[in-house]
Scaffold this motif. Structure first.
Motif, short mmCIF file in Angstrom:
data_model
loop_
_atom_site.label_atom_id
_atom_site.label_comp_id
_atom_site.label_asym_id
_atom_site.label_seq_id
_atom_site.Cartn_x
_atom_site.Cartn_y
_atom_site.Cartn_z
N ALA A 55 -3.21 34.47 -98.50
CA ALA A 55 -4.67 34.48 -98.47
C ALA A 55 -5.63 33.40 -98.21
O ALA A 55 -6.51 33.46 -97.26
CB ALA A 55 -5.08 34.84 -100.15
N ILE A 56 -4.98 31.97 -98.57
CA ILE A 56 -5.81 30.95 -97.96
C ILE A 56 -5.62 30.59 -96.71
O ILE A 56 -6.65 30.47 -96.00
CB ILE A 56 -5.33 29.60 -98.95
N GLN A 57 -4.37 30.87 -96.13
CA GLN A 57 -4.12 30.51 -94.64
C GLN A 57 -5.06 31.47 -93.67
O GLN A 57 -5.27 31.14 -92.64
CB GLN A 57 -2.73 30.60 -94.39
N GLY A 58 -5.07 32.71 -94.21
CA GLY A 58 -5.77 33.67 -93.56
C GLY A 58 -7.25 33.41 -93.28
O GLY A 58 -7.98 33.81 -92.58
N ILE A 59 -7.81 32.72 -94.32
CA ILE A 59 -9.18 32.21 -94.01
C ILE A 59 -9.48 30.83 -93.46
O ILE A 59 -10.63 30.39 -93.27
CB ILE A 59 -10.12 32.65 -95.06
N LEU A 60 -8.24 29.98 -93.23
CA LEU A 60 -8.39 28.88 -92.87
C LEU A 60 -8.80 28.86 -91.34
O LEU A 60 -8.34 29.57 -90.60
CB LEU A 60 -7.34 27.85 -92.93
N PRO A 61 -9.97 28.07 -90.82
CA PRO A 61 -10.51 28.21 -89.38
C PRO A 61 -9.29 27.55 -88.39
O PRO A 61 -8.79 26.46 -88.81
CB PRO A 61 -11.77 27.42 -89.20
N ASP A 62 -9.23 28.24 -87.38
CA ASP A 62 -8.13 27.68 -86.36
C ASP A 62 -8.65 26.31 -86.02
O ASP A 62 -9.87 26.04 -85.56
CB ASP A 62 -7.89 28.34 -85.21
N GLY A 63 -7.95 25.13 -85.83
CA GLY A 63 -8.47 24.10 -85.25
C GLY A 63 -9.19 23.32 -86.09
O GLY A 63 -9.76 22.19 -85.59
N ASP A 114 -14.77 20.89 -89.75
CA ASP A 114 -14.17 19.53 -89.70
C ASP A 114 -14.76 18.51 -90.75
O ASP A 114 -14.09 17.61 -91.33
CB ASP A 114 -14.39 18.92 -88.53
N GLN A 115 -15.68 19.18 -91.46
CA GLN A 115 -16.44 18.62 -92.73
C GLN A 115 -15.59 18.84 -94.05
O GLN A 115 -15.12 19.82 -94.27
CB GLN A 115 -17.67 19.04 -92.95
N TYR A 116 -15.36 17.80 -94.88
CA TYR A 116 -14.63 18.00 -96.13
C TYR A 116 -15.87 18.50 -97.14
O TYR A 116 -16.79 17.86 -97.41
CB TYR A 116 -14.28 16.58 -96.61
N PHE A 125 -1.45 26.08 -92.92
CA PHE A 125 -1.40 25.77 -94.36
C PHE A 125 -1.00 24.37 -94.68
O PHE A 125 -1.51 23.62 -95.34
CB PHE A 125 -0.83 26.98 -95.27
N ASN A 126 0.30 24.28 -94.13
CA ASN A 126 0.86 23.02 -94.66
C ASN A 126 0.22 21.57 -94.16
O ASN A 126 -0.04 20.67 -94.61
CB ASN A 126 2.39 22.88 -94.08
N GLY A 127 -0.37 21.98 -92.79
CA GLY A 127 -1.18 20.83 -92.22
C GLY A 127 -2.46 20.54 -92.91
O GLY A 127 -2.90 19.50 -93.36
N TYR A 128 -3.09 21.52 -93.39
CA TYR A 128 -4.18 21.41 -94.46
C TYR A 128 -3.89 20.99 -95.49
O TYR A 128 -4.74 19.93 -96.01
CB TYR A 128 -4.77 23.09 -94.29
N VAL A 129 -2.90 21.30 -96.38
CA VAL A 129 -2.97 20.57 -97.68
C VAL A 129 -2.34 19.18 -97.56
O VAL A 129 -2.68 18.43 -98.35
CB VAL A 129 -1.88 21.65 -98.72
N GLN A 130 -1.65 18.97 -96.65
CA GLN A 130 -1.22 17.66 -96.43
C GLN A 130 -2.63 16.84 -96.22
O GLN A 130 -2.70 15.49 -96.83
CB GLN A 130 -0.48 17.28 -95.34
#
Lengths: 236, 231
Positions: free
Chosen positions: B143-151, B158-160, B205-210
């Protein structure tokens, strides 16, 4: 010129009504489109909301027929997310106050409505929740209301009022008609109890909110009653 | 820049509380931090700070008093997500809230998803609730990966933002549990989950959580404390 707003809604849905209330109170121009949820058009799930739920708001993109939504519009779902979006789009509307502390109080009220009104009330109506929990929830929210205030927080209509109003409307309907899957008479009993001195502040607030033109314009009690009659048949 | 004092009542172990600590670190707000021992709450805490007796809570404004003696003049606020928005409102130039209303709505939607599909499962899994299997957990990841924007670096762009702040403490604690085998779940569930996450399809997802774990405001507020209930 401001961007187009189209709200996909259902006349029975309290969550759709929350958004309609905020739009009406702000006088924001928008198109409302009633989606037949029992007979969902294919374009709704493929082009508007894959989960097929209402309310869904589209914002921006070309001005098109609601039945021919553009891929260029932003699609927004979840009623509370949409309410916050409208408050951001119309920062001077008062939907959210400007003061950070008051904003936090409005959000706390919204959160309290979800936990203490929404969940216990509909559970009760569906015959799955307890009468006592409904009263406890109302008492909790009553504790958040200011004394003698016309609104939930501060001196202006906010998303807090928009959030609770639909549930207040349905609460009134249930207490007057006794429609629901709870034991016979419990709806009427709830109504009587809410007229008592313990709930004066709550009842006064509810009456005022429901008197507002926005409440009347966005709540069709007839179709709600018709629906409840068929949906909540009691099995004796 | 507000002149009013901020006192945060918090607990190292609590992921909800860490959300507010991350937000305060991101905006660079001066504040007083007071640790509440969740197993032994001070008597004054519920009556004077938060009737729900939970952390986090903030006492805002009023006279400059020690945290153990909160003043009735300060405003008491609670609920982690509300506090994170409050901190964003106090420091609008901090950018933890996107400027664009559409991006803000995306951030808030992301938070809704975390609240329904991810954070409830953390506690359930850890306490061995059989309802939560590796399949449930993977559904949350999907579900989370599904809405993470590409790139994009973070949840919305790119903003936290508040979206990242909402998830980070939950993911971090969950990650510690499954990596170290701490918790009351079945070990096969843990192993199945970890194995599934190795699949290249979870690269986003893995890149994001790292990146979430590498964020300075996260690191400075994360204490790898073994939660009380897993002694």
């Amino acid at each position: 010129m401001s961007e187009q707003l189209t709200l996909y809604l259902h006349k029975l849905s309290p969550y759709s009504q929350k958004v309609q209330l905020a739009l009406t109170e702000t006088n924001a121009p928008y198109r409302g489109y009633h989606v037949d949820l029992f007979n969902k058009p294919k374009w709704f799930t493929s082009k508007v909301n894959p989960v097929g739920k209402v309310p869904t708001l589209t914002y921006g993109g070309p001005s098109v027929d609601p039945e021919d939504p553009s891929p260029l519009s932003a699609k927004m779902t979840e009623s509370n997310v949409i309410l916050e979006f409208l408050a951001d789009l119309y920062p001077d509307s008062g939907l959210l106050p400007k003061d950070p502390v008051l904003r936090a109080k409005v959000r706390f009220f919204v959160d309290a409505t979800t936990k203490h009104i929404d969940t216990p009330f509909y559970d009760f109506v569906r015959g799955q929740g307890s009468y006592e929990d409904v009263l406890k929830g109302i008492e909790y929210v009553q504790g958040l209301l200011e004394e003698g205030g016309d609104f939930a927080v501060g001196d202006h209509y906010t998303i807090a009022d928009a959030c609770i109003s639909p549930h207040l409307a349905r609460l009134k309907t249930i207490t007057e008609t006794d429609l629901g899957k709870f034991a016979v008479g419990m709806g009427l009993k709830l109504g009587e109890e809410l007229k008592g001195p313990k709930f004066t502040k709550f009842t006064k607030y509810a009456e005022q909110i429901l008197e507002r033109p926005s409440s009347k314009q966005t709540y069709d009690e007839e179709i709600v009653i018709t629906y409840y009659k068929s949906a909540f048949v009691r099995t004796q | 820049m507000p002149q009013e004092q901020i006192t945060l009542y918090t607990a190292k172990v609590c992921p909800y509380a860490q959300r507010t600590e991350i937000a305060l670190a991101e905006v660079g707000a001066p504040f007083k931090r007071y640790e509440i021992d969740l197993a032994n709450k001070p008597e004054w805490y519920a009556p004077k700070v938060n009737p729900a007796s939970k952390v986090p809570a903030i006492a805002y404004g009023g006279p400059d008093v020690p945290p153990e003696n909160p003043s009735p003049e300060s405003t008491k606020l609670a609920e982690s997500l509300i506090l994170v928005e409050f901190i964003g409102d106090l420091y609008p130039s901090s950018n933890i809230l996107p400027a664009d209303p559409v991006l803000r709505a995306k951030a808030r939607f992301f938070i809704e998803l975390v609240s329904t599909k991810f954070s409830p499962n953390y506690m359930k899994f850890a306490s061995g609730n059989p309802e939560v299997t590796h399949t449930t957990l993977l559904a949350g990841v999907d579900a989370i990966q599904g809405i993470l924007p590409d790139g994009a670096k973070y949840a919305v762009s790119d903003q936290y933002t508040i979206a990242d702040i909402a998830l980070a403490p939950f993911w971090a604690r969950f990650n510690v549990l499954v990596q170290k085998g701490i918790g009351a779940y079945k070990d096969e569930e843990r192993k199945s989950f970890l194995k599934a996450l190795e699949d290249p399809k979870y690269a986003k997802f893995n890149g994001y959580v790292q990146r979430l774990l590498a964020r300075q405001s996260f690191k400075s507020t994360f204490h790898e404390v073994r939660p009380l209930f897993w002694r």
